[in-house]
Scaffold this motif. Structure first.
Motif: not given
Lengths: 676, 302
Positions: A414-418, A423-428, B144-146, B293-295
């Protein structure tokens, strides 16, 4: 089924009445058989529920309580299984652990009664859905646990820890009561369904508010930071089997409560997900950070319970976010991981506590710094502790890996979130879980090695001998289960998917697809765990095969040429974690006492360090200090004079009667003034 | 399967190349590149000496360590060719398998009751704990990227399009090289050639191992190097066919080994007390990758 539930409670009642009239030996037998029969009944109930027949009936109750609904759904059944198993192993282990106290007859009887009472109430808490009775059961459970903890009440330390527990669990009940009252006032019913009614018709903010009250209450019970301070005190004070049961299941009832409220309350789950997830990551990291610096084995394990509650909480938080964003995979992985970790933790933590109990029984201390070399005298306990350590670190092929894997997968998927904050929360959260894993490894390499390996530091282990029949073999069943979950995770995940299904619409195609993919992945994990075990075994036997004809000499450890006794030069627990402690010093309060060596013939010097919980200092000690200062002004009231106390009572009653009267008079006066 | 064979083949001469490079850089001729392997075979044939303090843990740990590394190697793919183990989230298994081996090496070091080995164990556990977040964040960024969550999925769909993506590739390679150096206890974290026990990390942990066990541990290090080299080479392979991947694989491995050799010849080890800071830099670099990646995905706009 209703008769079974009644029998379940009746047996407890009979046993409780019977126990005081029996001899010490009879006590143990009765307690064990009662728990045995109750566990059997509870398992039948749970099994029948999990095979698709949820129980839902209602007693009429009295005019105070209203109808008393008994509902056993999948979630309850899952927790009933976990609680029953740990209480059974706890009883079996406890019987032999308590043998050395057989001269304290009354104390033992009280202990047995409380044990049965605590078990019965925990199961009832899972079944009853009337908030008044829920609170009553909760209170009895808390009192019973208090008595269980203070078994060695002649020690001052134990009593302090017990009272600390008692106070904090009542703060917990206070929060729960406020939450229940709020729902009751709004809906007029004690039935849990009232909560759903109330929150579904009111704005989301009300739901979040109600949830916060319940969450605080349950968080105290399960030990989320910053409500964790009772845990590290109570666990070392209690006997080993009670610590195991308490850490294994009693704190999990808080997790049950949180999950139950998530099922009941209808509100904005994204906010709740954020709340739980952030709290849990902090809980997990903080718990393990403090666990490492503990030198009391049981205290160390207690801090680890906080860490594991954090991991479970991360799973629950993910699940809530899944509900909020309608992501079925996340619901399954989050709640599934949390529920599986609840079972896993109850297994390996009770195993670790029982092994620590074995250490205590034989070495008469749980101070890590004094121990060492126990593996030579207690090989089985060492193996049990090692398995527990590997499992709690989440290493394959044991069970901890499976549940942590599910949670990891949920986060990576779910890193690729809404949005960005998600996303930052998942990273955390990923960062948190990774740190927890790494720190747990430092902690358990330390605990295992210093306790069991090397040479004894400050104890005499010459006469130590394991009693295999009673202290070791029963524990291997737990090891068996730990391995079974590691190798056959699909079996358990299939069962878990039932309670998880309650959080989402389980017939939804997206949910079915998510379930299939998780089953596929987890079955692969199981296969690879088995392969890994085979790999390790093959490697071990290859080594034996190749080295069988080679000479193997025995010698001393290499000491850079130093050949004297190196016992006191061994690395200790403090020296092992010194670098780590230096790094995290800003988060700690370490009290140091140090005397310098002076003069030509210096006197013996001492160096002591006592790590202390900073959160406890700020949240508990400081407010209590302030409160004490304020309240000390009123000490003159405590005259010790009976007449004075009667006078206080009289004044109080008079005030109670007079206040409404005065209030009325004031109203009249105001009216009169208005007229003017 | 291809990757397994290639990694094992590389492990036979990887350390040899490092040693040869270092010899040439210091003006010596140096041993052949298969010399370390010959030493290991010689160790396999020898008997052992065990300390009286040690227990069964000390005897089983090297085999467990070796098995865990072999198992971890099975997870590594080669471009489009699957590793033996490949599923959603296999890199989590990979990391935890390595941790399993490390757990046993640490407790085996403490089993000897020696203060030197305890010191090494303490450092190893701390440093590997500090390096772990970097690996997970890095994998998270590429996930995330792929949009994939397995080694194979990530590496086979990794395409370099814009300038940022090239930079990410370079940074990721840097992070992996340093992780490999930490995990294998090389410069600048640890100096394998030091002669003072107080300044060692990995070497001091295995002071008491001898014979077959020592051979296993040494070869496990070779395998680990080749394994990290394989992961690094995966960043450059993409979904090419076998004809190109194998040469690329060897070129990357050999240049990695030479780079390590040169690096070690011209650099001194860091002060031990500065190591934690240095290792934590890795985490910040991988965070940089994450935000890169986010960028790329233009997530900041939302």
């Amino acid at each position: 089924m209703s008769t079974l539930i009644e029998i379940f409670n009746l047996i407890a009642l009979v046993a409780i009445i019977l126990i005081p009239f029996l001899k010490v030996k009879g006590n143990g037998i009765i307690a064990l058989t009662t728990i045995g029969i109750q566990v059997a009944i509870a398992s039948i109930i749970a099994y029948s529920v999990l095979s698709g027949n949820p129980i839902d009936y209602s007693y009429t109750g009295s005019f105070i309580t209203g109808a008393i609904p008994i509902r056993v759904d999948y979630l309850s059944a899952w927790f009933i299984i976990i609680i029953s198993f740990t209480f059974l192993t706890g009883a079996i282990y406890g019987i032999q652990y308590m043998k050395k106290y057989s001269d304290q007859k009354a104390n033992l009887a009280l202990h047995a009664i409380s044990y049965i009472l605590a078990f019965t109430m925990l199961i009832d808490i899972c079944m009853v859905q009337n908030s008044l009775l829920f609170l009553v059961a909760w209170e009895i459970m808390a009192l019973a646990s208090f008595i269980l903890i203070i078994f060695e009440h002649n020690k001052k330390e134990t009593l302090r820890a017990g009272i600390n527990f008692l106070i904090q669990s009542h703060v917990c009940i206070l929060f729960l009561t406020i939450g229940s009252m709020w729902a009751k006032i709004q809906t007029g019913t004690f039935d849990f369904n009232g909560i759903t009614q109330f929150t579904s018709t009111s704005p989301a903010l009300i739901g979040i508010g109600l949830f916060t009250f319940f969450f605080f209450g349950f968080a105290i019970k399960s030990g989320f930071v910053p409500f964790h301070t009772w845990l590290p005190l109570a666990h070392p004070a209690a006997p080993a089997h009670i610590s195991g049961v308490m850490s294994g299941v009693i704190i999990k009832i808080g997790i049950y409560g949180i999950l139950r409220m998530i099922l009941l309350i209808e509100t904005n789950f994204v906010t709740i997900g954020y709340l739980i997830l952030i709290t849990s990551v902090i809980t997990g990291v903080y718990g393990v950070m403090l666990a490492i610096i503990q030198h009391n084995l049981k205290k160390l394990l207690a801090y680890h319970s906080i860490e594991n509650i954090g991991i479970i909480g991360i799973g629950i938080g993910l699940g809530c976010l899944g509900i909020g964003y309608h992501n079925h995979l996340l619901i399954l992985l989050g709640f599934g991981g949390a529920l599986l970790h609840t079972l896993n933790h109850s297994l390996f933590k009770s195993l670790l506590f029982y092994s620590a109990g074995n250490v205590y029984q034989h070495a008469h201390t749980v101070n890590i710094e004094s121990l060492g070399g126990l593996i030579k005298k207690m090989p089985h306990t060492a193996v049990l502790f090692l398995v527990g350590s590997l499992a709690i670190c989440g290493l394959p092929p044991f069970n901890g890996f499976v549940s942590e894997f599910l949670i990891y997968l949920g986060m990576f998927k779910s890193l690729n979130g809404v949005d960005f904050s998600f996303t930052a929360l998942m990273l955390f959260a990923i960062l948190g879980l990774v740190l927890i894993g790494g720190l747990a490894m430092i902690c358990f390499t330390k605990a295992f090695s210093i306790v069991f390996l090397g040479t004894p530091r400050h104890i005499n282990i010459e006469k130590v001998e394991e009693d295999k029949k009673t202290t070791v073999y029963p524990l291997y069943t737990i090891v068996g289960l730990i391995l079974a979950i590691g190798i056959l995770p699909t079996l358990f995940i299939r069962v878990i998917s039932l309670p998880v299904g309650q959080f989402s619409i389980s017939t939804n195609p997206a949910s079915v697809e998510a379930f299939d993919s998780v089953i596929k992945t987890s079955s692969l994990i199981g296969v690879y765990s088995a392969v890994f075990i085979a790999f390790v075994a093959i490697m071990y036997f290859l080594r034996r095969f190749f080295t069988r004809n080679k000479p193997a000499l025995l010698s001393t450890t290499w000491g850079c040429g130093f050949t004297g006794s190196a016992v006191k030069m061994q690395y200790t627990a403090s020296s092992y974690i010194r670098t780590y402690r230096k790094i995290i010093e800003p988060f700690l309060r370490v009290r140091k006492f140090k005397s310098e060596a002076v003069g030509i013939f210096p006197a013996p010097v001492h160096h002591e360090t006592h790590p202390y919980d900073k959160v406890e200092h700020i949240l508990i000690d400081k407010p209590i200090g302030i409160l004490r200062r304020i309240l000390s002004r009123f000490t003159f009231l405590q005259s010790g004079n009976v007449q004075a106390y009667i006078l206080y009572g009289f004044i109080f009653i008079t005030l109670i009667i007079l206040i409404p009267e005065i209030y009325q008079k004031i109203l009249v006066l105001i009216k009169f003034l208005n007229h003017l | 399967m291809v990757s397994l064979i290639l990694i094992i083949a590389t492990s036979l001469f990887f350390t040899g190349i490092i040693i040869r490079t270092k010899s040439i850089a210091s003006g010596r001729k140096g041993p052949g590149i298969f010399q370390p392997m010959k030493d290991i075979v010689k160790l396999f044939k020898k008997g052992s000496v065990y300390s009286r303090t040690t227990s069964i843990i000390f005897q089983i740990a090297p085999s467990f360590y070796f098995a865990s590394i072999l198992m971890a190697i099975l997870c590594v793919p080669l471009g489009n060719y699957l590793g033996v183990i490949s599923f959603q989230g296999d890199f989590i298994l990979f990391a935890y398998l390595l941790a399993f081996g490390k757990f046993f090496m640490i407790i085996s070091a403490l089993d000897t009751g020696s203060s030197f080995e305890g010191m090494g164990a303490s450092r190893e556990s701390l440093f590997s704990m500090l390096a772990e977040p970097a690996f997970f964040i890095l994998m998270g960024s590429f996930a995330l990227l792929t949009g994939q969550t397995s080694f194979h999925g990530i590496f086979s769909t990794l395409h370099y399009g814009s300038h940022i993506s090239y930079m990410l590739g370079i940074l990721a390679t840097f992070v992996f090289v340093i992780i490999a150096m930490i995990e294998n206890s090389r410069m600048p974290i640890d100096d394998p050639k030091t002669h003072l026990e107080l300044t060692m990390i990995h070497e001091v942990m295995i002071l008491d191992n001898s014979g077959f066990d020592l051979g296993l541990i040494l070869h496990a290090t070779n395998l680990k190097f080749a394994m990290y080299g394989a992961i690094i080479s995966n960043f450059f392979i993409g979904d090419l066919s076998l004809m190109y991947t194998i040469p690329i694989f060897f070129v990357v491995q050999i240049s990695f080994a030479i780079a390590v050799g040169i690096f070690e010849s011209f650099m001194a080890r860091f002060r031990m007390s500065h190591n934690p800071q240095f290792i934590f830099i890795l985490t910040s670099v991988s965070l940089l990758i994450f935000f890169g990646v986010l960028l790329l995905l233009e997530r900041f706009a939302k």
